[in-house]
Design an enzyme around this catalytic site. Structure first.
Site, mmCIF file in Angstrom:
data_model
loop_
_atom_site.group_PDB
_atom_site.id
_atom_site.type_symbol
_atom_site.label_atom_id
_atom_site.label_comp_id
_atom_site.label_asym_id
_atom_site.label_seq_id
_atom_site.Cartn_x
_atom_site.Cartn_y
_atom_site.Cartn_z
ATOM 1 N N HIS A 69 14.582 12.074 -48.491
ATOM 2 C CA HIS A 69 14.173 13.427 -48.136
ATOM 3 C C HIS A 69 15.042 14.462 -48.857
ATOM 4 C CE1 HIS A 69 11.932 16.327 -45.849
ATOM 5 N NE2 HIS A 69 13.046 16.886 -45.413
ATOM 6 N N LYS A 70 16.325 14.224 -48.875
ATOM 7 C CA LYS A 70 17.271 15.050 -49.625
ATOM 8 C C LYS A 70 18.430 14.144 -50.059
ATOM 9 C CE LYS A 70 16.547 19.206 -46.730
ATOM 10 N NZ LYS A 70 17.200 20.235 -45.897
ATOM 11 N N TYR A 128 20.538 13.137 -47.269
ATOM 12 C CA TYR A 128 19.938 12.221 -46.277
ATOM 13 C C TYR A 128 19.584 10.899 -46.948
ATOM 14 C CZ TYR A 128 19.370 16.512 -43.495
ATOM 15 O OH TYR A 128 19.585 17.690 -42.811
ATOM 16 N N ASP A 151 7.817 14.934 -42.996
ATOM 17 C CA ASP A 151 7.755 16.240 -43.657
ATOM 18 C C ASP A 151 7.678 16.086 -45.180
ATOM 19 O OD1 ASP A 151 9.259 15.993 -41.239
ATOM 20 O OD2 ASP A 151 10.027 18.026 -41.427
ATOM 21 N N ARG A 170 4.848 18.636 -35.326
ATOM 22 C CA ARG A 170 4.776 19.218 -36.663
ATOM 23 C C ARG A 170 5.001 18.182 -37.755
ATOM 24 N NH1 ARG A 170 7.383 24.207 -36.587
ATOM 25 N NH2 ARG A 170 9.321 23.666 -37.600
ATOM 26 N N SER A 171 5.870 17.224 -37.528
ATOM 27 C CA SER A 171 6.059 16.208 -38.562
ATOM 28 C C SER A 171 4.773 15.418 -38.774
ATOM 29 C CB SER A 171 7.226 15.278 -38.207
ATOM 30 O OG SER A 171 6.937 14.487 -37.076
ATOM 31 N N GLY A 224 1.903 16.703 -38.314
ATOM 32 C CA GLY A 224 1.056 17.665 -39.002
ATOM 33 C C GLY A 224 1.314 17.695 -40.500
ATOM 34 N N TRP A 225 2.582 17.639 -40.886
ATOM 35 C CA TRP A 225 2.929 17.583 -42.314
ATOM 36 C C TRP A 225 2.270 16.352 -42.963
ATOM 37 C CZ3 TRP A 225 4.457 21.941 -44.047
ATOM 38 C CH2 TRP A 225 5.501 22.699 -43.485
#
Length: 408
Positions: free
Chosen positions: A168-169, A172, A179, A249-250, A252-253
């Site tokens: 993710h980054k 991380y 997401d 929301r995750s 949803g992403w």
């Protein structure tokens, strides 16, 4: 007799002059009043009402999310992509100008992007690159192509888990977040279709496969917020690497990532049917935990638990996904009606309309993540206690997209 006629003529002329001046004064006054208050008409579609609300609050598009300075960021990518779609529907140049102003504020002549830090390997920074395709196609200005190539280079060098999933980054390691599928894959898919003859579709599909195979709950069919392949993070299950809870929301992403990537993946590609299957499985799982109102809770499978609330951004994302999925034929047609019920519930339960016509979406989670400092443990208490923000861009962008798909 002549004098009487002359006096009558003068009187009529004077009255006519006053009438004309009076009309002009009234007209000018009306225009001034309208311009100063700029009321947003309730006769417009919800998509335009929301867009005009954002433009009214944020004179410049970089100010979205109350940014004080220009910043290359995923929230701008999301909201301004919805403006692109709105422009495609209405052909109203002001929406396109709002997008291009953001791009031209951040992208320099050499293709570099202000505030963007390549070496952070933050997949969130890819999604705003979607705004570059249309403007490059229109202008053929090389700086936009160079900027796209820069973002494509980040994807090429993005650190990966042992199985091949994008971190993710950089901060991380070995973690895939739901997401991130939206942040990286739609740009990646469009780029490989436009510039690479589709050579990377297998790699794109692999990202979804890894999440589907390693992050899904076999009981509910829902996917957890994140998966740590190393299983080293304190929030990760020591046997599966999954985070502790589902977050609307995750999900949803992830849902939006699927319907948007499918725009670019050819129907005859071997992985296309697989992605459609993931989308259908997710849709079935989501409907099972949908509230009777048509909305979804912040923690979607625990609607009756204290502290939980009907959350705007995830609900808007699902409305968009279901409507677009049905419109495109990826999902059965019944999901269009489900999306319409969700959207209507949003406008009746989560939306306020101000005196000037501005549209305000309430009950939107401002932010949520895992790990970091201060540490976020992914617990139920963590998700329901994160702050809320009216008209958070993670709600406004999908709201516009959903309204367009539903023609609301």
């Amino acid at each position: 007799m002549i004098n009487k006629k002359l006096n009558l003529f003068k009187t009529l002329t004077l009255l006519l002059t006053f009438a004309v001046l009076g009309c002009k004064t009234t007209a000018q006054k009306t225009v001034t009043t309208t311009d100063s208050k700029n009321p947003i008409s309730s006769n417009l579609k919800w998509s335009e009402r929301m867009a005009l609300t954002l433009m009214k609050k944020h004179d410049k598009s970089y100010m979205i999310d109350d940014s004080k300075a220009p910043n290359w960021d995923y929230v701008h990518g999301l909201v301004l992509h919805s403006f692109e779609e709105l422009y495609a529907k209405t052909k109203d140049a002001k929406y396109n100008n709002y997008v291009t102003d953001y791009v031209n504020t951040l992208v320099k002549e050499d293709g570099s992007i202000d505030s963007y830090k390549f070496n952070n390997y933050n997949i969130d920074m890819i999604v705003a690159g979607r705004l570059l395709f249309n403007i490059y196609d229109t202008t053929k200005d090389k700086k936009y192509l160079l900027a796209m190539q820069l973002l494509r280079k980040q994807i090429e060098e993005q650190p990966r888990t042992p199985s091949g999933g994008f971190w993710h980054k950089k901060i991380y390691p070995n973690q895939m977040w739901l997401d991130g599928l939206y942040m990286g894959e739609p740009f990646y898919a469009q780029y490989t279709q436009v510039f690479e003859n589709g050579k990377s579709f297998d790699d794109i599909a692999k990202q979804f496969e890894l999440i589907n195979n390693n992050d899904k709950d076999p009981k509910t069919g829902l996917l957890y917020h994140a998966w740590d392949e190393s299983k080293k993070m304190p929030w990760a299950n020591k046997e599966t690497g999954k985070s502790p809870n589902f977050w609307s929301r995750s999900l949803g992403w992830y849902a939006m990532a699927l319907v948007d990537v499918l725009d670019y993946m050819p129907k005859d590609h071997p992985k296309q049917k697989e992605l459609v299957e993931y989308l259908n499985d997710l849709a079935v799982a989501l409907v099972k935990v949908q509230d009777k109102s048509g909305l979804w809770y912040q923690v979607p499978d625990m609607g009756t638990r204290d502290g939980n609330y009907l959350e705007a951004s995830g609900s808007a994302m699902f409305a968009y996904t279901f409507a677009k999925g049905a419109n495109k034929g990826y999902l059965p047609s019944k999901y269009k009606a489900i999306a319409a019920k969700t959207f209507d519930a949003m406008t009746s339960k989560l939306v306020k309309v101000e005196a000037d016509g501005s549209v305000i979406i309430t009950q939107a989670c401002a932010v949520a993540g895992l790990g970091g400092n201060p540490y976020r443990d992914g617990s139920y208490e963590y998700y329901v206690n994160e702050r809320k923000k009216d008209n958070d861009p993670k709600a406004t962008g999908p709201f516009i997209l959903a309204a367009l798909e539903l023609n609301k």
